[in-house]
Design a protein around this motif. Structure first.
Motif, PDB file in Angstrom:
ATOM      1  N   PRO A 147       8.723 -11.497   2.904  1.00 49.44           N
ATOM      2  CA  PRO A 147       9.793 -12.478   3.108  1.00 49.44           C
ATOM      3  C   PRO A 147       9.254 -13.891   2.970  1.00 49.44           C
ATOM      4  N   GLU A 148      10.089 -14.809   2.502  1.00 50.37           N
ATOM      5  CA  GLU A 148       9.684 -16.209   2.367  1.00 50.37           C
ATOM      6  C   GLU A 148       9.806 -16.888   3.731  1.00 50.37           C
ATOM      7  N   LEU A 149       8.669 -17.285   4.282  1.00 48.43           N
ATOM      8  CA  LEU A 149       8.642 -17.867   5.622  1.00 48.43           C
ATOM      9  C   LEU A 149       8.107 -19.293   5.649  1.00 48.43           C
ATOM     10  N   ASN A 150       7.665 -19.805   4.510  1.00 51.07           N
ATOM     11  CA  ASN A 150       7.055 -21.136   4.470  1.00 51.07           C
ATOM     12  C   ASN A 150       8.011 -22.240   4.042  1.00 51.07           C
ATOM     13  N   GLN A 151       9.113 -21.859   3.404  1.00 52.81           N
ATOM     14  CA  GLN A 151      10.059 -22.846   2.899  1.00 52.81           C
ATOM     15  C   GLN A 151      11.400 -22.160   2.630  1.00 52.81           C
ATOM     16  N   CYS A 152      12.388 -22.961   2.292  1.00 48.61           N
ATOM     17  CA  CYS A 152      13.694 -22.404   1.958  1.00 48.61           C
ATOM     18  C   CYS A 152      13.579 -21.531   0.715  1.00 48.61           C
ATOM     19  N   VAL A 153      14.057 -20.315   0.809  1.00 48.04           N
ATOM     20  CA  VAL A 153      13.930 -19.372  -0.293  1.00 48.04           C
ATOM     21  C   VAL A 153      14.738 -19.813  -1.510  1.00 48.04           C
ATOM     22  N   ASN A 154      15.727 -20.694  -1.300  1.00 47.54           N
ATOM     23  CA  ASN A 154      16.569 -21.152  -2.400  1.00 47.54           C
ATOM     24  C   ASN A 154      16.094 -22.459  -3.017  1.00 47.54           C
ATOM     25  N   CYS A 155      15.968 -23.503  -2.209  1.00 43.98           N
ATOM     26  CA  CYS A 155      15.645 -24.825  -2.767  1.00 43.98           C
ATOM     27  C   CYS A 155      14.192 -25.240  -2.577  1.00 43.98           C
ATOM     28  N   GLY A 156      13.444 -24.486  -1.781  1.00 38.87           N
ATOM     29  CA  GLY A 156      12.031 -24.808  -1.596  1.00 38.87           C
ATOM     30  C   GLY A 156      11.742 -25.872  -0.558  1.00 38.87           C
ATOM     31  N   SER A 157      12.767 -26.346   0.122  1.00 43.31           N
ATOM     32  CA  SER A 157      12.563 -27.399   1.124  1.00 43.31           C
ATOM     33  C   SER A 157      11.810 -26.869   2.337  1.00 43.31           C
ATOM     34  N   LYS A 158      10.939 -27.738   2.880  1.00 44.39           N
ATOM     35  CA  LYS A 158      10.204 -27.404   4.096  1.00 44.39           C
ATOM     36  C   LYS A 158      10.684 -28.227   5.281  1.00 44.39           C
ATOM     37  N   GLU A 159      11.721 -29.016   5.069  1.00 47.09           N
ATOM     38  CA  GLU A 159      12.259 -29.887   6.110  1.00 47.09           C
ATOM     39  C   GLU A 159      13.662 -29.443   6.509  1.00 47.09           C
ATOM     40  N   GLY A 160      13.998 -29.693   7.784  1.00 47.11           N
ATOM     41  CA  GLY A 160      15.353 -29.420   8.248  1.00 47.11           C
ATOM     42  C   GLY A 160      15.429 -28.215   9.167  1.00 47.11           C
ATOM     43  N   ARG A 161      16.640 -27.786   9.448  1.00 48.51           N
ATOM     44  CA  ARG A 161      16.864 -26.600  10.276  1.00 48.51           C
ATOM     45  C   ARG A 161      16.875 -25.356   9.381  1.00 48.51           C
ATOM     46  N   PHE A 162      16.401 -24.273   9.933  1.00 44.01           N
ATOM     47  CA  PHE A 162      16.314 -23.040   9.151  1.00 44.01           C
ATOM     48  C   PHE A 162      16.995 -21.876   9.870  1.00 44.01           C
ATOM     49  N   ALA A 163      17.475 -20.941   9.091  1.00 45.56           N
ATOM     50  CA  ALA A 163      18.003 -19.674   9.594  1.00 45.56           C
ATOM     51  C   ALA A 163      17.402 -18.569   8.731  1.00 45.56           C
ATOM     52  N   PHE A 164      17.508 -17.328   9.192  1.00 44.10           N
ATOM     53  CA  PHE A 164      16.926 -16.221   8.428  1.00 44.10           C
ATOM     54  C   PHE A 164      18.020 -15.463   7.697  1.00 44.10           C
ATOM     55  N   SER A 165      17.775 -15.249   6.413  1.00 41.90           N
ATOM     56  CA  SER A 165      18.725 -14.510   5.589  1.00 41.90           C
ATOM     57  C   SER A 165      18.119 -13.172   5.174  1.00 41.90           C
ATOM     58  N   ILE A 166      18.732 -12.097   5.643  1.00 40.59           N
ATOM     59  CA  ILE A 166      18.295 -10.758   5.225  1.00 40.59           C
ATOM     60  C   ILE A 166      18.545 -10.600   3.726  1.00 40.59           C
ATOM     61  N   ARG A 167      19.705 -11.025   3.282  1.00 44.60           N
ATOM     62  CA  ARG A 167      20.101 -10.847   1.884  1.00 44.60           C
ATOM     63  C   ARG A 167      19.197 -11.610   0.924  1.00 44.60           C
ATOM     64  N   GLU A 168      18.820 -12.846   1.305  1.00 49.20           N
ATOM     65  CA  GLU A 168      17.992 -13.673   0.422  1.00 49.20           C
ATOM     66  C   GLU A 168      16.499 -13.464   0.639  1.00 49.20           C
ATOM     67  N   ASN A 169      16.148 -12.591   1.595  1.00 46.89           N
ATOM     68  CA  ASN A 169      14.750 -12.237   1.852  1.00 46.89           C
ATOM     69  C   ASN A 169      13.901 -13.415   2.345  1.00 46.89           C
ATOM     70  N   GLY A 170      14.425 -14.132   3.326  1.00 50.22           N
ATOM     71  CA  GLY A 170      13.622 -15.201   3.894  1.00 50.22           C
ATOM     72  C   GLY A 170      14.439 -16.305   4.533  1.00 50.22           C
ATOM     73  N   LEU A 171      13.810 -17.448   4.689  1.00 50.45           N
ATOM     74  CA  LEU A 171      14.441 -18.579   5.352  1.00 50.45           C
ATOM     75  C   LEU A 171      15.357 -19.359   4.409  1.00 50.45           C
ATOM     76  N   LEU A 172      16.451 -19.816   4.966  1.00 48.70           N
ATOM     77  CA  LEU A 172      17.339 -20.750   4.265  1.00 48.70           C
ATOM     78  C   LEU A 172      17.416 -22.024   5.095  1.00 48.70           C
ATOM     79  N   CYS A 173      17.291 -23.179   4.438  1.00 50.58           N
ATOM     80  CA  CYS A 173      17.447 -24.443   5.155  1.00 50.58           C
ATOM     81  C   CYS A 173      18.943 -24.727   5.337  1.00 50.58           C
ATOM     82  N   HIS A 174      19.252 -25.692   6.198  1.00 50.98           N
ATOM     83  CA  HIS A 174      20.659 -25.953   6.534  1.00 50.98           C
ATOM     84  C   HIS A 174      21.481 -26.379   5.311  1.00 50.98           C
TER      85      HIS A 174
END
Length: 258
Positions: A147-174
């Protein structure tokens, strides 16, 4: 041909009227199964050493088919685990996860040390819930899940609030929450711990104090992730869930390590 190995019993299955087939996770040979003849007899010298979570040096006779266990000598009794229902439940779950998540004869000394160290910490009184979460995160790499745990799995951002997406296999930023209407809105403490548990060297584990709500979020994320991606069915999972419910009603039952 006789051989020796250091290992831990991760499965023990009755076979016939008096025998057992045990599965060892060993330092030298990885996971291996052995026939323990007569081990179910009350006075058998193999009875004690074929119990689940027995840790010791084993002597066995290798053959073309199933090897035969000859004798064993204890290295670590894990006495506190054996005498505590909660610790036994967590440790049995980890043993089944290790069994179901690994292949026969694939040598992995690091994984053996991880399993041994995890059991040792549980035995010493460290938080079994957190140790289980750490082991689950480490096993993801063994199973081949990342799973992607270092940054947003979609946009690559490392800043902001994060949630976990099972479907996207990792963290999503806000900024990307809208991609997954079913994302898990976990606390930032949970996000940090998921990342920490994935990378931490267990030998350097200190005292970790985790709030009950954070523990609940960690369990939700890991259970859903394993259900979605691992393909593993663990019989001990249901029993562990019942134990955790009981534990939450009784309050904390284990102390953190120093």
């Amino acid at each position: 041909m006789f051989q020796k190995c250091e290992g831990i019993v991760i499965r023990s299955t009755p076979y016939g009227e008096s025998n057992k087939i045990i599965t060892l996770f060993t330092r030298e040979f990885g996971k291996m199964a052995l026939m323990a003849r007569g081990a179910r007899k009350p006075n058998s010298r193999l009875s004690a050493i074929t119990q689940l979570l027995f840790c010791g040096q084993f002597l066995f006779q290798q053959s073309r088919g199933l090897g035969t266990l000859q004798q064993g000598e204890s290295i670590h009794s894990f006495k506190e685990i054996r005498e505590d229902l909660f610790k036994t439940a967590y440790s049995s779950y980890l043993a089944e996860l290790l069994d179901k998540g690994t292949e026969e004869s694939k040598v992995n000394p690091y994984l053996y040390e991880l399993f041994y160290q995890t059991l040792d910490y549980i035995d010493e009184g460290y938080d079994a819930t957190i140790l289980t979460n750490i082991f689950e995160m480490k096993m993801l790499q063994v199973i081949g899940l990342r799973p992607e745990l270092n940054q947003c799995v979609n946009c690559g951002s490392k800043e902001g609030r994060f949630a976990f997406s099972i479907r996207e296999n990792g963290l999503l930023c806000h900024r990307c929450f809208e991609l997954d209407p079913y994302l898990l809105p976990v606390s930032q403490a949970t996000v940090k711990l998921l990342r920490l548990f994935y990378y931490i060297d267990l030998r350097r584990l200190g005292s970790i104090s985790v709030k009950p709500q954070t523990k609940k979020e960690l369990r939700t994320v890991l259970s859903m992730y394993y259900d979605e991606y691992s393909g593993l069915f663990l019989k001990s999972r249901k029993f562990l869930e019942e134990i955790e419910k009981m534990q939450s009603m009784l309050g904390p039952s284990s102390k953190e390590g120093d």
